[in-house]
Design a protein around this motif. Structure first.
Motif, PDB file in Angstrom:
ATOM      1  N   VAL A 177       0.880  -1.179   0.000  1.00 14.48           N
ATOM      2  CA  VAL A 177       0.000   0.000   0.000  1.00 14.48           C
ATOM      3  C   VAL A 177       0.911   1.221   0.000  1.00 14.48           C
ATOM      4  O   VAL A 177       1.794   1.354   0.847  1.00 14.48           O
ATOM      5  CB  VAL A 177      -0.907   0.024   1.237  1.00 14.48           C
ATOM      6  CG1 VAL A 177      -1.800   1.260   1.202  1.00 14.48           C
ATOM      7  CG2 VAL A 177      -1.734  -1.240   1.311  1.00 14.48           C
ATOM      8  N   LEU A 178       0.670   2.088  -0.985  1.00 11.99           N
ATOM      9  CA  LEU A 178       1.474   3.310  -1.133  1.00 11.99           C
ATOM     10  C   LEU A 178       0.651   4.499  -0.668  1.00 11.99           C
ATOM     11  O   LEU A 178      -0.474   4.696  -1.146  1.00 11.99           O
ATOM     12  CB  LEU A 178       1.722   3.544  -2.615  1.00 11.99           C
ATOM     13  CG  LEU A 178       2.978   3.075  -3.308  1.00 11.99           C
ATOM     14  CD1 LEU A 178       2.833   3.306  -4.811  1.00 11.99           C
ATOM     15  CD2 LEU A 178       4.188   3.817  -2.790  1.00 11.99           C
ATOM     16  N   THR A 179       1.210   5.305   0.213  1.00 10.91           N
ATOM     17  CA  THR A 179       0.494   6.519   0.602  1.00 10.91           C
ATOM     18  C   THR A 179       1.460   7.674   0.823  1.00 10.91           C
ATOM     19  O   THR A 179       2.572   7.458   1.320  1.00 10.91           O
ATOM     20  CB  THR A 179      -0.343   6.308   1.892  1.00 10.91           C
ATOM     21  OG1 THR A 179      -1.098   7.503   2.161  1.00 10.91           O
ATOM     22  CG2 THR A 179       0.514   6.013   3.125  1.00 10.91           C
ATOM     23  N   ILE A 211       4.139   1.335   2.539  1.00 12.75           N
ATOM     24  CA  ILE A 211       5.154   2.244   1.983  1.00 12.75           C
ATOM     25  C   ILE A 211       4.679   3.695   2.138  1.00 12.75           C
ATOM     26  O   ILE A 211       3.625   4.070   1.611  1.00 12.75           O
ATOM     27  CB  ILE A 211       5.410   1.969   0.480  1.00 12.75           C
ATOM     28  CG1 ILE A 211       5.771   0.493   0.252  1.00 12.75           C
ATOM     29  CG2 ILE A 211       6.515   2.892  -0.042  1.00 12.75           C
ATOM     30  CD1 ILE A 211       5.931   0.111  -1.220  1.00 12.75           C
ATOM     31  N   PHE A 212       5.441   4.488   2.881  1.00  8.69           N
ATOM     32  CA  PHE A 212       5.183   5.927   2.935  1.00  8.69           C
ATOM     33  C   PHE A 212       5.967   6.571   1.790  1.00  8.69           C
ATOM     34  O   PHE A 212       7.192   6.411   1.718  1.00  8.69           O
ATOM     35  CB  PHE A 212       5.680   6.538   4.250  1.00  8.69           C
ATOM     36  CG  PHE A 212       4.746   6.410   5.418  1.00  8.69           C
ATOM     37  CD1 PHE A 212       3.597   5.626   5.355  1.00  8.69           C
ATOM     38  CD2 PHE A 212       5.009   7.096   6.603  1.00  8.69           C
ATOM     39  CE1 PHE A 212       2.733   5.515   6.447  1.00  8.69           C
ATOM     40  CE2 PHE A 212       4.158   6.995   7.697  1.00  8.69           C
ATOM     41  CZ  PHE A 212       3.021   6.199   7.630  1.00  8.69           C
ATOM     42  N   ASP A 235       6.916  -0.143   6.743  1.00  2.00           N
ATOM     43  CA  ASP A 235       8.001  -1.050   6.332  1.00  2.00           C
ATOM     44  C   ASP A 235       9.056  -0.306   5.505  1.00  2.00           C
ATOM     45  O   ASP A 235      10.247  -0.508   5.693  1.00  2.00           O
ATOM     46  CB  ASP A 235       7.428  -2.206   5.499  1.00  2.00           C
ATOM     47  CG  ASP A 235       6.495  -3.073   6.334  1.00  2.00           C
ATOM     48  OD1 ASP A 235       6.874  -3.402   7.465  1.00  2.00           O
ATOM     49  OD2 ASP A 235       5.389  -3.393   5.851  1.00  2.00           O
ATOM     50  N   LEU A 236       8.589   0.522   4.573  1.00  2.45           N
ATOM     51  CA  LEU A 236       9.516   1.264   3.708  1.00  2.45           C
ATOM     52  C   LEU A 236       9.091   2.723   3.594  1.00  2.45           C
ATOM     53  O   LEU A 236       7.893   3.036   3.697  1.00  2.45           O
ATOM     54  CB  LEU A 236       9.518   0.659   2.290  1.00  2.45           C
ATOM     55  CG  LEU A 236      10.086  -0.744   2.111  1.00  2.45           C
ATOM     56  CD1 LEU A 236       9.872  -1.216   0.668  1.00  2.45           C
ATOM     57  CD2 LEU A 236      11.566  -0.814   2.471  1.00  2.45           C
ATOM     58  N   SER A 237      10.051   3.594   3.383  1.00  2.09           N
ATOM     59  CA  SER A 237       9.767   5.000   3.073  1.00  2.09           C
ATOM     60  C   SER A 237      10.603   5.395   1.869  1.00  2.09           C
ATOM     61  O   SER A 237      11.725   4.907   1.700  1.00  2.09           O
ATOM     62  CB  SER A 237      10.144   5.915   4.243  1.00  2.09           C
ATOM     63  OG  SER A 237       9.307   5.677   5.343  1.00  2.09           O
ATOM     64  N   VAL A 238      10.038   6.294   1.063  1.00  2.00           N
ATOM     65  CA  VAL A 238      10.736   6.739  -0.144  1.00  2.00           C
ATOM     66  C   VAL A 238      11.055   8.226  -0.017  1.00  2.00           C
ATOM     67  O   VAL A 238      10.191   9.023   0.365  1.00  2.00           O
ATOM     68  CB  VAL A 238       9.860   6.480  -1.390  1.00  2.00           C
ATOM     69  CG1 VAL A 238      10.568   6.974  -2.652  1.00  2.00           C
ATOM     70  CG2 VAL A 238       9.536   5.002  -1.513  1.00  2.00           C
ATOM     71  N   TYR A 239      12.293   8.583  -0.328  1.00  2.00           N
ATOM     72  CA  TYR A 239      12.752   9.970  -0.189  1.00  2.00           C
ATOM     73  C   TYR A 239      13.206  10.529  -1.529  1.00  2.00           C
ATOM     74  O   TYR A 239      13.651   9.788  -2.404  1.00  2.00           O
ATOM     75  CB  TYR A 239      13.906  10.043   0.833  1.00  2.00           C
ATOM     76  CG  TYR A 239      13.450   9.542   2.187  1.00  2.00           C
ATOM     77  CD1 TYR A 239      12.724  10.366   3.037  1.00  2.00           C
ATOM     78  CD2 TYR A 239      13.662   8.212   2.555  1.00  2.00           C
ATOM     79  CE1 TYR A 239      12.247   9.885   4.243  1.00  2.00           C
ATOM     80  CE2 TYR A 239      13.185   7.735   3.764  1.00  2.00           C
ATOM     81  CZ  TYR A 239      12.477   8.570   4.596  1.00  2.00           C
ATOM     82  OH  TYR A 239      11.984   8.094   5.782  1.00  2.00           O
ATOM     83  N   GLY A 240      13.096  11.855  -1.677  1.00  2.00           N
ATOM     84  CA  GLY A 240      13.571  12.549  -2.882  1.00  2.00           C
ATOM     85  C   GLY A 240      13.649  14.029  -2.537  1.00  2.00           C
ATOM     86  O   GLY A 240      13.968  14.396  -1.408  1.00  2.00           O
TER      87      GLY A 240
END
Ligand SMILES: Cc1ncc(COP(=O)(O)O)c(C=O)c1O
Length: 403
Positions: A177-179, A211-212, A235-240
C-alpha cells in the motif's frame, strides 16, 4: 511595492530569491517544487560538490560518500536501518514496489485518489482525474495503456472504514500500500487520527508492505519526515526532493529485513547513476544543514506566520479561506471555511480566485506554485517574512477588488 524591480544590491542574495530572465527578483515559495529546502547557491553544498568534481563524477561501484550518506540517513530517520539510492522520486518508488513484490510474491498494489507517486504508468493513475466511485484506476493523461496499470487499485484516502473493508475483502492479494503520509500533492491534507496507524497495522495483518511516499514530507515536515512527525514506522519509506537540496537524489529506506530480497538476489536494484557522487555529497551537506539545532522550529514558525496572515487577510477582505498542512509545506484553500481532508474535498476549493491572487503576488514580488502549495526553507528569514506579509495584504486587496 517596489520589491520586484531589478535588484542589484542589499536585500537580494541569490540563495534566497528567484531571478527571472528580465532580472526581476522575487521571494520564492516554490523552491523548485520542494527540493530547495536550504536555498540555491548554498555555500556548503557548493564547496562539497566542487571538491567532489575534482575527485570523480561517478564510479560505477560503491564509494565512501555513499556509506557516509547512508549512515547519516539511518541516524536521522527513526526506524530506517538500511537504504538504497536512485536519482528521482519516480525511480525510488518503483524500487520500493519491486522490493514489496519480491518480498511478498504478490503483484497488486493499492494507492489512493489524488496521491502522486511519480510519472510512470503503474502509479500515475487517479491522480488528477474526475472523481469516479470505483477502485479501478483512472489514467491521468494520454498515452497510458490500461495494460500497464491492471495491477493497481485505488481507494479514497483518509477513510478508515473504506480501508478496513477493502483489506477484509482483498488484503491477502496485495504486495503493498502506497500513501503520501500528508497528502501534499492534493491540498496538503493531514491524515485523520489513527489513519496511518491503521494502514500500517492492516498491512502487517495481511502480509502486505506499507510504503510511505516521503518524497515531499521526507526531511521536510521534520528531519525524520513523517516517521518522526507521526511517530510511525512503515516497512519502507521513499525519499527525494529535499533529501539533496535540489540535486537529483532519491532513496528507499526501511527495516533491514525488507532489503533481504536484494541481498539474496530475489530481485535487483540497478542503475548507472544510482551513486552519482555530486548528488550524494549534496545530500550529505543538505542533511548536515538541516540537523543544525532550531532549523525546523524556525521554518515552521515562518510558515505558520504566513498561514495566519493568509487567513486573517482573507477574512479582512471578505473571502473564506483555510490552510492545511504544516509550517514547512502547506496549502491555502479559498472559498471554504474548513481545510479539505482528501482529494475529493480539495477539488471543491476556489482555484480561480487563487489564480488571481497568485498573479497579484507575482506582481508584488512573491513567486508561488499554481496549485496553492507553499514550501518553506531555511533561507526564508524575517526580512522575507516581512515582505511576504505586505505582499499578501496588497494582493488580497487587489484580488477582492477592494480599493
Ligand atoms: C509525493 C511524490 N512522490 C513521488 C514524486 C516523483 O518524484 P520525481 O519528480 O523526483 O520523480 C513526486 C513528485 O512530485 C511526489 O510529489
Amino acid at each position: 511595492m517596489t520589491w520586484h524591480s531589478t535588484c542589484s544590491g542589499a536585500p537580494c542574495k541569490r540563495s534566497r530569491y528567484f531571478y527571472d530572465v528580465d532580472g526581476n527578483c522575487r521571494a520564492d515559495y516554490t523552491l523548485g517544487w520542494g527540493p530547495l529546502i536550504v536555498g540555491s547557491n548554498h555555500a556548503g553544498i557548493n564547496a562539497a560538490v566542487a571538491r567532489q568534481l575534482e575527485k570523480g563524477y561517478t564510479y560505477g561501484c560503491q564509494h565512501i560518500a555513499e556509506i557516509e550518506l547512508a549512515e547519516l540517513i539511518v541516524d536521522s530517520v527513526p526506524g530506517v536501518q538500511q537504504v538504497i539510492f536512485s536519482n528521482t522520486g519516480t525511480e525510488a518508488i518503483q524500487s520500493a514496489i519491486r522490493i514489496a513484490r519480491a518480498h511478498t510474491g504478490r503483484d497488486k498494489i493499492l494507492k489512493f485518489e489524488g496521491h502522486n507517486h511519480g510519472w510512470l504508468n503503474n502509479v500515475l493513475v487517479s491522480y488528477r482525474p474526475k472523481i469516479v466511485d470505483s477502485t479501478l484506476p483512472q489514467a491521468t493523461c494520454g498515452g497510458q495503456p490500461e495494460s500497464e496499470f491492471t495491477d493497481t487499485m485505488v481507494l479514497p484516502w483518509n477513510d478508515i472504514d473504506a480501508l478496513k473493508d477493502f483489506f477484509h475483502r482483498h488484503g491477502h492479494e496485495f504486495a503493498c500500500v502506497l500513501t503520501e503520509p500528508v497528502l501534499a500533492n492534493s491540498g496538503s491534507c493531514m491524515p485523520r487520527p489513527e489513519y496511518l496507524e491503521t494502514l500500517i497495522e492492516l498491512c502487517r495483518e495481511y502480509g502486505a508492505v506499507s510504503i510511505f511516499d516521503e518524497v515531499i514530507t521526507g526531511f521536510r515536515i521534520a528531519l525524520g519526515g513523517a516517521r518522526e512527525y507521526f511517530g510511525l514506522e512503515p516497512d519502507l519509506s521513499v525519499y527525494g526532493k529535499a533529501l539533496a537540496g535540489g540535486f537529483t537524489m532519491s532513496a528507499v529506506g526501511g527495516r533491514a529485513e525488507m532489503f533481504e530480497v536484494l541481498r539474496d538476489m530475489r530481485t535487483i536494484h540497478s542503475g548507472t547513476y544510482n551513486g552519482t557522487t555530486f548528488n550524494i555529497v549534496a545530500a550529505i551537506e543538505t542533511i548536515r544543514e538541516l540537523r543544525k539545532p532550531g532549523t525546523y522550529e524556525r521554518m515552521n514558525a515562518h510558515g505558520k506566520a504566513i498561514a495566519e496572515t493568509l487567513t486573517a487577510s482573507a477574512a479582512k477582505y471578505g473571502l473564506d479561506a483555510a490552510v492545511s498542512g504544516v509550517g514547512t509545506v502547506f496549502s491555502v484553500h479559498f472559498g471554504v471555511k474548513q481545510a479539505p481532508r482528501d482529494y475529493r474535498e480539495m477539488t471543491r476549493t476556489d482555484m480561480e480566485t487563487y489564480g488571481r491572487f497568485r498573479a497579484a503576488m507575482l506582481d508584488n514580488g512573491v513567486q508561488l506554485l499554481p496549485d496553492a502549495r507553499w514550501y518553506v526553507g531555511t533561507q526564508h528569514d524575517d526580512a522575507v517574512l516581512e515582505h511576504v506579509m505586505e505582499a499578501i495584504d496588497a494582493s488580497m486587496k487587489e484580488t477582492m477588488g477592494c480599493s
